[in-house]
Design a protein around this motif. Sequence first.
Motif, PDB file in Angstrom:
ATOM      1  N   TYR A  32       0.988  -1.199   0.075  1.00 28.43           N
ATOM      2  CA  TYR A  32       0.031   0.170   0.020  1.00 28.43           C
ATOM      3  C   TYR A  32       0.887   1.472   0.102  1.00 28.43           C
ATOM      4  N   ASN A  33       0.309   2.427  -0.484  1.00 27.13           N
ATOM      5  CA  ASN A  33       0.972   3.586  -0.272  1.00 27.13           C
ATOM      6  C   ASN A  33       1.199   3.749   1.326  1.00 27.13           C
ATOM      7  N   GLY A  34       2.608   4.431   1.477  1.00 24.76           N
ATOM      8  CA  GLY A  34       2.803   4.569   2.940  1.00 24.76           C
ATOM      9  C   GLY A  34       3.923   3.799   3.424  1.00 24.76           C
ATOM     10  N   PHE A  35       4.613   3.097   2.567  1.00 24.96           N
ATOM     11  CA  PHE A  35       5.860   2.474   2.991  1.00 24.96           C
ATOM     12  C   PHE A  35       6.813   3.194   3.806  1.00 24.96           C
ATOM     13  N   ALA A  36       7.331   2.812   4.736  1.00 23.00           N
ATOM     14  CA  ALA A  36       8.204   3.641   5.620  1.00 23.00           C
ATOM     15  C   ALA A  36       9.806   2.814   6.118  1.00 23.00           C
ATOM     16  N   ASN A  37      10.518   3.582   6.185  1.00 24.85           N
ATOM     17  CA  ASN A  37      11.857   3.224   6.518  1.00 24.85           C
ATOM     18  C   ASN A  37      12.495   3.895   7.679  1.00 24.85           C
ATOM     19  N   ALA A  38      13.315   3.389   8.481  1.00 24.35           N
ATOM     20  CA  ALA A  38      13.751   4.185   9.738  1.00 24.35           C
ATOM     21  C   ALA A  38      14.764   5.172   9.220  1.00 24.35           C
ATOM     22  N   ALA A  39      14.610   6.302   9.827  1.00 22.06           N
ATOM     23  CA  ALA A  39      15.597   7.423   9.577  1.00 22.06           C
ATOM     24  C   ALA A  39      16.995   7.250   9.719  1.00 22.06           C
ATOM     25  N   ASN A  40      17.354   6.595  10.908  1.00 24.89           N
ATOM     26  CA  ASN A  40      18.878   6.270  11.131  1.00 24.89           C
ATOM     27  C   ASN A  40      19.243   4.926  10.929  1.00 24.89           C
ATOM     28  N   ASP A  41      18.551   3.939  10.417  1.00 22.70           N
ATOM     29  CA  ASP A  41      18.971   2.915  10.065  1.00 22.70           C
ATOM     30  C   ASP A  41      18.134   2.164   8.648  1.00 22.70           C
ATOM     31  N   SER A  42      19.006   2.243   7.564  1.00 24.86           N
ATOM     32  CA  SER A  42      18.498   1.687   6.155  1.00 24.86           C
ATOM     33  C   SER A  42      18.099   0.457   6.091  1.00 24.86           C
ATOM     34  N   THR A  43      18.408  -0.390   7.233  1.00 24.06           N
ATOM     35  CA  THR A  43      18.145  -1.899   7.133  1.00 24.06           C
ATOM     36  C   THR A  43      16.621  -2.165   7.899  1.00 24.06           C
ATOM     37  N   ILE A  44      15.974  -1.008   8.323  1.00 21.75           N
ATOM     38  CA  ILE A  44      14.723  -1.146   8.999  1.00 21.75           C
ATOM     39  C   ILE A  44      13.818  -0.672   8.142  1.00 21.75           C
ATOM     40  N   ALA A  45      12.573  -1.224   7.664  1.00 20.30           N
ATOM     41  CA  ALA A  45      11.560  -1.001   6.936  1.00 20.30           C
ATOM     42  C   ALA A  45      10.365  -1.581   7.500  1.00 20.30           C
ATOM     43  N   LEU A  46       8.984  -0.796   7.132  1.00 23.46           N
ATOM     44  CA  LEU A  46       7.837  -1.472   7.473  1.00 23.46           C
ATOM     45  C   LEU A  46       6.824  -1.068   6.291  1.00 23.46           C
ATOM     46  N   GLY A  47       5.978  -2.087   6.152  1.00 20.73           N
ATOM     47  CA  GLY A  47       4.901  -1.753   4.928  1.00 20.73           C
ATOM     48  C   GLY A  47       3.808  -2.469   5.081  1.00 20.73           C
ATOM     49  N   GLY A  48       2.597  -1.875   4.809  1.00 21.75           N
ATOM     50  CA  GLY A  48       1.287  -2.556   4.682  1.00 21.75           C
ATOM     51  C   GLY A  48       1.116  -3.033   3.510  1.00 21.75           C
ATOM     52  N   LEU A  49       0.761  -4.378   3.330  1.00 21.80           N
ATOM     53  CA  LEU A  49       0.549  -5.254   1.994  1.00 21.80           C
ATOM     54  C   LEU A  49      -0.774  -5.355   1.673  1.00 21.80           C
ATOM     55  N   GLN A  50      -0.968  -5.387   0.458  1.00 23.66           N
ATOM     56  CA  GLN A  50      -2.689  -5.593  -0.250  1.00 23.66           C
ATOM     57  C   GLN A  50      -3.079  -6.991   0.017  1.00 23.66           C
ATOM     58  N   ASP A  51      -3.881  -6.987   0.982  1.00 18.48           N
ATOM     59  CA  ASP A  51      -4.740  -8.286   1.413  1.00 18.48           C
ATOM     60  C   ASP A  51      -3.764  -9.194   2.206  1.00 18.48           C
TER      61      ASP A  51
END
Length: 69
Positions: A32-51
């Motif tokens: 979904y629109n709104g994928f995010a990654n950590a400001a201080n660590d490029s190896t951490i990301a979070l995202g909501g998936l379609q279904d």
Amino acid sequence: MFYGTDGGVFESANGGESFIGRNGGFVTTQFYNGFANAANDSTIALGGLQDNGTVKFEGGRSWNKVIGR
């Protein structure tokens, strides 16, 4: 019968009465629109998936489900 969705590939051997996932080793999803990654660590990301819930990446080989198990 096979069909493909944003959740993967599925097969029915009885005309669509029941289905089995055929996604072993096949990795596909839609964020979904709104994928995010950590400001201080490029190896951490979070995202909501379609279904398919919400997943978190922590620098490894795969994403881990954190919501919608």
